[in-house]
Design an enzyme around this catalytic site. Sequence first.
Site, PDB file in Angstrom:
ATOM      1  N   GLY A  51       0.802  -1.214   0.000  1.00  9.87           N
ATOM      2  CA  GLY A  51       0.000   0.000   0.000  1.00  9.87           C
ATOM      3  C   GLY A  51       0.837   1.266   0.000  1.00  9.87           C
ATOM      4  O   GLY A  51       0.308   2.359  -0.102  1.00  9.87           O
ATOM      5  N   CYS A  52       2.143   1.123   0.145  1.00 13.80           N
ATOM      6  CA  CYS A  52       3.036   2.281   0.069  1.00 13.80           C
ATOM      7  C   CYS A  52       3.573   2.377  -1.351  1.00 13.80           C
ATOM      8  O   CYS A  52       3.945   1.364  -1.946  1.00 13.80           O
ATOM      9  CB  CYS A  52       4.205   2.134   1.047  1.00 13.80           C
ATOM     10  SG  CYS A  52       3.756   2.369   2.765  1.00 13.80           S
ATOM     11  N   GLN A  53       3.605   3.589  -1.882  1.00 14.20           N
ATOM     12  CA  GLN A  53       4.121   3.799  -3.230  1.00 14.20           C
ATOM     13  C   GLN A  53       5.616   3.484  -3.263  1.00 14.20           C
ATOM     14  O   GLN A  53       6.107   2.864  -4.194  1.00 14.20           O
ATOM     15  CB  GLN A  53       3.870   5.247  -3.660  1.00 14.20           C
ATOM     16  CG  GLN A  53       4.329   5.549  -5.061  1.00 14.20           C
ATOM     17  CD  GLN A  53       4.045   6.978  -5.455  1.00 14.20           C
ATOM     18  OE1 GLN A  53       3.715   7.817  -4.627  1.00 14.20           O
ATOM     19  NE2 GLN A  53       4.194   7.271  -6.726  1.00 14.20           N
ATOM     20  N   SER A  54       6.343   3.920  -2.238  1.00 10.99           N
ATOM     21  CA  SER A  54       7.767   3.599  -2.150  1.00 10.99           C
ATOM     22  C   SER A  54       7.918   2.267  -1.443  1.00 10.99           C
ATOM     23  O   SER A  54       6.977   1.755  -0.855  1.00 10.99           O
ATOM     24  CB  SER A  54       8.538   4.659  -1.373  1.00 10.99           C
ATOM     25  OG  SER A  54       7.763   5.698  -0.938  1.00 10.99           O
ATOM     26  N   GLY A 121      -0.109   5.526   2.007  1.00 12.39           N
ATOM     27  CA  GLY A 121       1.048   4.804   2.524  1.00 12.39           C
ATOM     28  C   GLY A 121       1.153   4.907   4.032  1.00 12.39           C
ATOM     29  O   GLY A 121       1.468   3.925   4.716  1.00 12.39           O
TER      30      GLY A 121
END
Length: 137
Positions: A51-54, A121
């Site tokens: 769920g985190c872009q990074s 995120g």
Amino acid sequence: MTINEIENEIIEEFEIFGDDWEAKYEHLIDLGKSLPKIKDELKIDENIIKGCQSRVWLHAESLNGKIAYTADSDAIITKGMVALMIRVLSNQPANEIVNADLGFIKRIGLMEHLSPTRANGLVSMIKKMKEEAFKLN
């Protein structure tokens, strides 16, 4: 210190910067730079927060009845966000982590100043930290 005491300390820190979000982001980045390195062997797929872009790796373990977190990220703002969450939640009893409302996030205005993907995120990060505390309880 309790979770609430740490939250109040963070609120006071961020109040110093007033409405200067550039300075607040710099503070967040500095928090990320001070985050202790996670062991390379913990940078595995099962420790990545979905769920985190990074990419964000989070490891939790139970030590003397409290949950200790270590983490890392490949993005500087995200690393600051996880450092902030570790500061609040690490070395706390699992039940307090699971039940923490984390009102400081709203009080410092963090959520409204993050991009939608970073805000998602942060929500995923908090969810994962609470899930790990629940599992280790």
